[in-house]
Design a protein around this motif. Structure first.
Motif, short mmCIF file in Angstrom:
data_model
loop_
_atom_site.label_atom_id
_atom_site.label_comp_id
_atom_site.label_asym_id
_atom_site.label_seq_id
_atom_site.Cartn_x
_atom_site.Cartn_y
_atom_site.Cartn_z
N LEU A 17 5.35 -4.42 2.31
CA LEU A 17 4.68 -3.24 1.77
C LEU A 17 5.52 -1.99 1.99
CD1 LEU A 17 0.98 -3.91 2.85
CD2 LEU A 17 1.96 -4.10 0.56
N SER A 21 6.68 0.49 -0.94
CA SER A 21 6.34 1.92 -0.94
C SER A 21 7.57 2.80 -0.96
CB SER A 21 5.49 2.25 0.30
OG SER A 21 6.20 1.99 1.49
N PHE A 43 -4.37 -0.67 1.08
CA PHE A 43 -3.16 -0.85 0.29
C PHE A 43 -2.68 0.49 -0.28
CE2 PHE A 43 -0.93 -1.62 -3.70
CZ PHE A 43 0.02 -2.56 -3.32
N ASP A 46 -0.55 2.94 1.89
CA ASP A 46 0.90 2.74 2.03
C ASP A 46 1.68 3.55 1.00
OD1 ASP A 46 0.99 0.90 4.21
OD2 ASP A 46 0.20 -0.64 2.88
#
Length: 281
Positions: A17, A21, A43, A46
């Motif tokens: 993640l 990002s 989610f 992030d």
């Protein structure tokens, strides 16, 4: 460009993640009315330093608040109707104050409308909505399967085997069945244009789901005619839910016939007066 579902994205390890990002410029979120849930909001967090665009046709959360963020574009119901994305819904209320007769009254009215549509050449399907699986089973066994077998009614619930639900769904798509009894099996991802008649036996647990449900029946489809909505306005929970619908967006009065608004307001006052008279007696 990466396209994924939220359930799959949340299975990614944290280090994945972080890479996403860092390398993604914009996060697009569809069905953003779910964003308040823990998995969706976690989610999104992030990507808090990046641009985030959220899209939803049902901007109200279950707590009554709008989806967070700044609204940069709003496509109103009235404009959607003018451009023929939505059609008018014929609201056909029943008025039955005896709870023991309510379900049968809704069913009779719904079948009456289904018969009329079929005679006029429309290949419509009746969707029967219950608020839980037990209620769906009850409506299916005691009313629709018992009295209206000629329409080959099917039951679609989470307790059914996937293979059973698949057979039922195919029967609906092939127009072999004219009635389906369900709970919330017809949300996102289900597209059967012939579902044009809705019998609401129980209210939805939240306004967003109600908006989404009614909106699906209002979608314009060539050769399928107008949608119909049947429910018992003597049921106080349902009456309040429908009034809340109009209060959230006045344009619903252009989709659901204006007569229905007057009925809902009038019945609410009538019921209050009726309760007072009963207390006096």
């Amino acid at each position: 460009m990466i396209i994924t579902t939220m359930s799959l994205a949340n299975r990614l390890p944290e280090e994945y993640l972080e890479v996403l990002s860092e390398n993604i410029d914009v996060l697009f979120v569809d069905e953003a009315h779910h964003i308040s849930s823990k998995t969706w909001s976690r989610f999104r967090e992030d990507f808090s330093k990046k641009r985030i665009l959220q899209f939803t046709a049902t901007p109200f959360r279950e707590d009554g608040k709008k989806v967070d963020g700044i609204i940069i574009y709003n496509f109103p119901l009235r404009l959607a109707q003018e451009q023929q994305y939505f059609q008018k819904i014929e609201f056909a209320p029943v008025e039955e104050y005896d709870d023991n007769k309510s379900d049968l009254s809704i069913a009779k009215k719904s079948i009456e409308i289904l018969d009329k549509d079929i005679k006029e050449g429309y290949k419509h399907i009746l969707l029967v909505r219950a608020n839980n699986v037990d209620r769906a089973n009850e409506l299916y066994e005691k009313i629709y399967k018992k009295f209206y077998e000629k329409y080959n009614p099917v039951l679609v619930t989470s307790r059914q085997k996937p293979s059973e639900n698949k057979v039922s769904m195919n029967a609906l798509k092939e127009l072999e069945s004219k009635i389906v009894v369900c709970v919330d099996m017809f949300g996102e991802g289900i597209d059967i244009p012939n579902l044009k008649i809705a019998a609401i036996h129980d209210k939805y647990k939240s306004l967003p789901i109600t908006l989404q449900f009614i909106g699906r029946f209002a979608r314009g489809s060539k050769g399928l005619g107008s949608a119909k909505l049947i429910t018992n306005i003597a049921n106080e929970d349902i009456s309040d839910a429908l009034k809340d619908l109009y209060e959230k967006d006045a344009d619903w009065s252009h989709l659901l016939q204006q007569k229905s608004v007057n009925i809902l307001i009038g019945k609410s006052l009538y019921k209050t007066l009726l309760k007072v008279l009963i207390q006096i007696v």
